[in-house]
Scaffold this active site. Structure first.
Site, mmCIF file in Angstrom:
data_model
loop_
_atom_site.group_PDB
_atom_site.id
_atom_site.type_symbol
_atom_site.label_atom_id
_atom_site.label_comp_id
_atom_site.label_asym_id
_atom_site.label_seq_id
_atom_site.Cartn_x
_atom_site.Cartn_y
_atom_site.Cartn_z
ATOM 1 N N ASP A 179 0.847 -1.198 0.000
ATOM 2 C CA ASP A 179 0.000 0.000 0.000
ATOM 3 C C ASP A 179 0.882 1.248 0.000
ATOM 4 O OD1 ASP A 179 -2.911 1.054 0.447
ATOM 5 O OD2 ASP A 179 -1.653 2.189 1.860
ATOM 6 N N ILE A 180 0.557 2.232 -0.868
ATOM 7 C CA ILE A 180 1.334 3.480 -0.946
ATOM 8 C C ILE A 180 0.969 4.348 0.259
ATOM 9 C CG2 ILE A 180 1.837 5.510 -2.329
ATOM 10 C CD1 ILE A 180 1.011 3.936 -4.781
ATOM 11 N N ASN B 178 -2.471 12.891 -4.522
ATOM 12 C CA ASN B 178 -3.546 13.346 -5.405
ATOM 13 C C ASN B 178 -3.973 14.778 -5.055
ATOM 14 O OD1 ASN B 178 -3.750 11.101 -7.034
ATOM 15 N ND2 ASN B 178 -5.126 10.026 -5.632
ATOM 16 N N ASP C 172 -1.728 9.054 -11.038
ATOM 17 C CA ASP C 172 -1.718 7.941 -11.995
ATOM 18 C C ASP C 172 -0.304 7.582 -12.408
ATOM 19 O OD1 ASP C 172 -4.441 7.912 -11.818
ATOM 20 O OD2 ASP C 172 -4.782 8.998 -13.715
ATOM 21 N N GLU D 14 -4.678 2.451 -4.444
ATOM 22 C CA GLU D 14 -3.217 2.494 -4.310
ATOM 23 C C GLU D 14 -2.672 1.203 -3.702
ATOM 24 O OE1 GLU D 14 -4.873 4.338 -0.517
ATOM 25 O OE2 GLU D 14 -5.419 4.172 -2.610
#
Length: 568
Positions: A440-441, A448, A457, A483
């Site tokens: 997971d980021i 964003n 993206d 993500e």
């Protein structure tokens, strides 16, 4: 792949019939020939081996009898009144020695020595008044009867004429004590028998058995060294003890050839056994030569018979197949469009004529229909090719859209769920383990909000590329949603091994530069499969729990949950 087919000249009826007749005849006669040859070889081998065994036994028995007779002869002479009187210099003693030497000629020397070892009388006057006290035969005979092994002449070498062959003089000693009536030692009676007396005895036994000239007889000592023939002394030994219960064995000797060999011990029953053995051998190639010749004759006969039967079959098949062959040739002319075919019209082939007329009528009809079908097929094939190509492209695109994430190009969650089920079933069937990483980021929403969704993206695309670079070709990477990414690691059974891969991914992401964002970090949850899992989602729940632990511990790290642990 290699393939074999009949030559064109033998693909017809007559050719096949010829081959069948010839082949079956050849196979039958070859089988019979090989069987007869094999039986003949076995019987000849047994006969040759048993004959060698009988020859070896005969030679050993004859030699043993002669050695025993010579020893007994010396003993009887030593006990005769001429010797036991104590007057060893009397003429009667010398005459007794000379009479025995002249009887058969096997003795090179006969003599008597007194108790001190001085020769008193001897045939030919040789060694008279010389001391033989140190000679083995005298020392041994002073205590009892003695039969000695083969040895070269020592004291007699210069007194006796040499062999015409140039070989050294070799003797066998026989000796016995001369005692008075009260048992006092008066002297020793000794005799040196020619070695060629022994060899002639053995050779005569072989000749008496009627053996062929190639049969070779050997005399071996106790150690297995060759004593006879002279040409092999010191150069040949028995390769192995012969213990065949049949009386013979096939043995490979030092020259690399196989010999039918038979070995018999010479049991003479003398005062001391010499340990000699008689070995009779015959090269196996020579022994089996008659069977080999018989087998070759049978093979040649089989080949000749096969040729004869093939010729008869060919002539018979020619008369039967000629009309059919002409009809087949006419049909081939029609097939190849080679002009007007020549169908057989002979009166004695009425069935063939009727068949040819039917074929002619059918040919005209088929050719007309063929031209019509060719035109229709050409149009239909073009249409089918266009539709097939379009359908193939559409199916490929549907398959890609159904399993791939449109943004990152990785597999999507649907394909991940299918792959996870496959790994779970494999675990159940063959206990092959696998591991799951949930990636997971960290703070992706901030990316964003700060840089915009296009930048977000781009981060997802770059991360997908990094994941593909850090795992094996056999591993499975997919975008799980938003993500979050997942990686299935087949054949990975420990949390430690999976954590190493996860740490490698975490470090690569931390060091990478992402467009418009710079650097980001990821948190990774790790877990491995367990055969006790009720379903595939159990592993996913453990990996999610590990991810939550990594997030709670400050992010940018790897956490793991092992099966059976709290939260797992």
């Amino acid at each position: 792949m290699f393939s074999w087919s009949l030559p064109s000249g033998f693909r017809g009826f007559r050719g096949r019939l010829t081959l069948w007749f010839g082949g079956l005849t050849l196979l039958t006669l070859l089988s019979v020939g090989l069987y007869v040859g094999r039986m003949a070889t076995q019987q000849l081998a047994v006969a040759s081996g048993e004959a060698l065994g009988r020859t070896a036994q005969s030679a050993a028995d004859l030699l043993a009898a002669n050695l025993r007779e010579r020893e007994q002869e010396i003993v009887l002479m030593s006990q005769s009144p001429e010797f036991t009187s104590g007057h060893l210099e009397r003429p009667e003693v010398l005459r007794a020695l000379e009479r025995r030497q002249a009887l058969h000629g096997e003795y090179a020397w006969l003599g008597v020595a007194d108790a001190a070892g001085v020769v008193r009388q001897a045939t030919g006057g040789m060694l008279v008044q010389q001391s033989v006290q140190q000679r083995p035969w005298f020392q041994a005979a002073s205590r009892g009867v003695y039969t000695g092994d083969i040895h070269e002449a020592v004291m007699l070498a210069k007194l006796l004429p040499g062999n015409s062959s140039g070989e050294p003089l070799r003797f066998i000693d026989f000796a016995a004590p001369i005692r008075s009536a009260d048992g006092q030692l008066l002297g020793v009676l000794g005799g040196h028998a020619h070695w060629n007396w022994v060899t002639q005895t053995v050779e005569s036994a072989v000749q008496h058995q009627g053996q062929r000239s190639e049969v070779e007889v050997l005399i071996l000592n106790r150690a297995g060294d060759v004593l006879y023939p002279e040409s092999l002394v010191g150069t040949l030994r028995l390769p192995q003890p012969l213990t065949g219960r049949r009386g013979y064995e096939v043995v490979r000797w030092a020259d690399g050839l196989d010999y039918f060999s038979s070995e018999v011990a010479v049991t003479a029953g003398t005062a001391n056994e010499l340990g000699w053995r008689i070995v009779v051998r015959l090269p196996a190639q020579i022994a089996l030569q008659p069977a080999t010749g018989l087998r070759q004759q049978l093979l040649a006969l089989g080949l000749l018979a096969a040729l004869l039967f093939s010729f008869v079959a060919y002539r018979l098949a020619s008369r039967m197949s000629y009309p059919i062959e002409r009809l087949a040739q006419a049909v081939r002319q029609v097939e190849r469009r080679e002009g007007e075919p020549d169908f057989p019209q002979e009166a004695d082939a009425r069935e063939v004529a009727q068949l040819s007329q039917s074929i002619q009528s059918m040919t005209r009809s088929l050719l007309s229909k063929e031209r019509e079908l060719e035109a229709v097929n050409a149009s239909l094939e073009a249409t089918v090719a266009q539709r097939t190509e379009a359908l193939t492209r559409a199916n490929e695109e549907l398959a890609r859209l159904a399993t791939r994430d449109g943004l990152t190009g990785l597999y999507n969650r649907r394909r991940f769920d299918e792959r996870l089920q496959e790994c779970f079933h494999t675990l159940r069937r063959s206990a092959r383990p696998y591991a799951l990483l949930v990636i997971d980021i960290d703070f992706f929403k901030r990316v964003n909000d700060t840089h915009g969704h296009p930048a977000g993206d781009a981060v997802l695309q770059r991360l997908a590329q990094l994941l593909g670079e850090q795992v094996r070709a056999t591993d499975f990477v997919a975008r799980y949603g938003g993500e979050e990414f997942v990686a299935l690691l087949p054949e990975t059974g420990t949390v430690a091994d999976a954590a190493l891969v996860a740490e490698k991914i975490r470090a690569a992401v931390a060091e990478a530069v992402f467009p418009a964002v710079g650097q980001i970090t990821v948190s990774i949850g790790v877990s491995v499969s367990d055969v006790a899992d009720a379903d595939a989602s159990a592993l996913t729940r453990r990996a999610d729990a590990a991810l939550y632990q990594a997030k709670a511990a400050g992010r940018d790290r790897v956490a793991s949950v092992v099966p059976g642990a709290p939260g797992g």
